[in-house]
Write an enzyme that holds these catalytic residues in place. Structure first.
Site, PDB file in Angstrom:
ATOM      1  N   TYR A  61     -30.818  17.888  -6.909  1.00 50.00           N
ATOM      2  CA  TYR A  61     -31.489  18.027  -5.617  1.00 50.00           C
ATOM      3  C   TYR A  61     -32.753  17.175  -5.504  1.00 50.00           C
ATOM      4  CZ  TYR A  61     -33.404  19.749  -1.274  1.00 50.00           C
ATOM      5  OH  TYR A  61     -33.901  19.801   0.008  1.00 50.00           O
ATOM      6  N   ARG A 108     -22.063  15.842  -8.708  1.00 50.33           N
ATOM      7  CA  ARG A 108     -22.579  17.213  -8.601  1.00 50.33           C
ATOM      8  C   ARG A 108     -24.085  17.245  -8.355  1.00 50.33           C
ATOM      9  NH1 ARG A 108     -19.489  22.245  -9.487  1.00 50.33           N
ATOM     10  NH2 ARG A 108     -17.423  21.557 -10.106  1.00 50.33           N
ATOM     11  N   THR A 119     -22.092  23.930 -16.511  1.00 52.98           N
ATOM     12  CA  THR A 119     -21.791  24.243 -15.117  1.00 52.98           C
ATOM     13  C   THR A 119     -20.408  24.877 -14.966  1.00 52.98           C
ATOM     14  OG1 THR A 119     -21.219  21.890 -14.905  1.00 52.98           O
ATOM     15  CG2 THR A 119     -23.348  22.578 -14.071  1.00 52.98           C
ATOM     16  N   LYS A 179     -22.588  13.169 -22.213  1.00 53.95           N
ATOM     17  CA  LYS A 179     -21.357  13.568 -21.538  1.00 53.95           C
ATOM     18  C   LYS A 179     -21.315  12.781 -20.240  1.00 53.95           C
ATOM     19  CE  LYS A 179     -19.013  17.434 -19.244  1.00 53.95           C
ATOM     20  NZ  LYS A 179     -19.089  18.869 -18.853  1.00 53.95           N
ATOM     21  N   TYR A 234     -26.183  14.836 -19.931  1.00 55.79           N
ATOM     22  CA  TYR A 234     -25.024  15.114 -19.073  1.00 55.79           C
ATOM     23  C   TYR A 234     -25.261  14.449 -17.732  1.00 55.79           C
ATOM     24  CZ  TYR A 234     -21.497  17.930 -16.530  1.00 55.79           C
ATOM     25  OH  TYR A 234     -20.430  18.339 -15.774  1.00 55.79           O
ATOM     26  N   ILE A 285     -15.759  16.767 -23.472  1.00 55.49           N
ATOM     27  CA  ILE A 285     -16.149  18.145 -23.180  1.00 55.49           C
ATOM     28  C   ILE A 285     -15.221  18.579 -22.059  1.00 55.49           C
ATOM     29  CG2 ILE A 285     -17.958  19.682 -22.329  1.00 55.49           C
ATOM     30  CD1 ILE A 285     -19.990  17.949 -23.782  1.00 55.49           C
TER      31      ILE A 285
END
Length: 315
Positions: free
Chosen positions: A107, A138, A44, A161, A133, A203
């Site tokens: 979403y 987010r 991202t 992550k 991840y 990361i």
């Protein structure tokens, strides 16, 4: 393979919005010369939602070409359509990625069972190792520790992550998985606390700007040399913070533009930071002595050892 410092690479664009392949190659070379442990294109931070499918594959392909087997490439392959993620994973395998970073669906907010089945389906479609991840802020969905532990038993799901910002949750994950399961920080500022708990690296966003320094900090921490690691962290903590003064990767790309590493270009709906925040970013760079260095010096890697010596002297 995916421990230490991995850079969540930004994707450079030209001012006309096109992919800047030449600059991407230079940025990858700079990372390798600075000593990072692995590269993460098309996450991202790389504005992957704004890339066409062809561009996504092209960015990963260039990263693989430039890494030339010197360091592993963990390519982004995530989304809310499981079938599309599987297709992407297969193409990334074909072009030579060493592993996949797969963000949770966003979403549609699947249940924990839905997340489990989603990631198992991806894992069963590829032989590549997969790093999960989790970034609830987010995506709106969290991979809970029990689900991580369940997924860790899948043959090629080798790590996560963790970008929840919740240290207690990270500790819970580490308590429930085997020692060989890799837990990486998704936040530069809490890398050291996570390593102290048993995490294996980061990361990083900040390593786009300071790859040698982030690599050194993480290496010291993994070696148990926390006093020295904290010195680096304290020096660069203002940069870690200002990188998120607006939505990532707006600030980090603005900083890199100030450092003459790329053009200040984003793709909508992302835009550059507000002028007041650009001024804040510039002030942090000035205070750290990393503003105004020409692009060539940063990219060739010839200044890495002298830069490390300067940082050591300053600390």
């Amino acid at each position: 393979m995916f421990t230490g410092t991995g850079t969540a690479l930004v994707t450079p664009f030209r001012r006309d919005g096109s992919l800047d392949e030449d600059t991407l190659r230079k940025l990858v070379k700079r990372q390798i010369h600075a000593g990072v442990n692995f590269l993460v294109p098309c996450g991202t931070t790389g504005e992957s939602p704004t890339l066409t499918y062809e561009e996504h594959l092209r960015v990963v392909s260039i990263t693989v070409e430039e890494s030339n087997g010197n360091i592993p490439v963990l390519a982004g392959a995530g989304g809310y359509n499981t079938a599309e993620v599987i297709s992407t994973a297969r193409d990334l395998t074909r072009i030579g990625a060493d592993g996949l970073l797969s963000v949770t669906p966003y979403y549609n907010k699947p249940t924990q069972e839905g997340l489990y089945q989603h990631f198992c389906a991806i894992a069963n479609s590829t032989s590549l190792p997969i790093i999960l991840y989790s970034v609830q802020g987010r995506t709106g969905v969290n991979i809970e520790p029990a689900t991580v532990a369940r997924l860790s038993k899948t043959r090629n799901i080798i790590g996560i992550k963790e970008a929840s910002g919740n240290i207690s949750q990270m500790a819970a994950i580490l308590n429930q998985v085997s020692d060989d399961f890799i837990v990486l920080s998704g936040d530069d500022a809490i890398t050291l606390p996570l390593i102290a708990l048993g995490g294996r690296g980061v990361i990083s966003v900040a390593s786009n700007e300071i790859p040698a320094e982030m690599s050194e900090m993480v290496s010291l921490a993994l070696a148990g040399r926390f006093v020295e690691a904290r010195e680096i962290h304290r020096r660069y903590h203002p940069l870690m913070e200002v990188n998120f003064v607006e939505s990532n990767p707006g600030p980090v790309k603005a900083a890199m533009a100030e450092m003459q590493l790329l053009e200040p270009a984003w793709r909508l709906p992302l835009v550059g930071p507000q002028p007041t925040n650009v001024a804040r970013i510039r002030t942090v760079l000035e205070n750290l002595g990393i503003l105004g260095k020409v692009c060539g010096e940063k990219i060739t890697g010839e200044r890495v050892s002298s830069e490390r010596a300067r940082v050591a002297h300053a600390n």
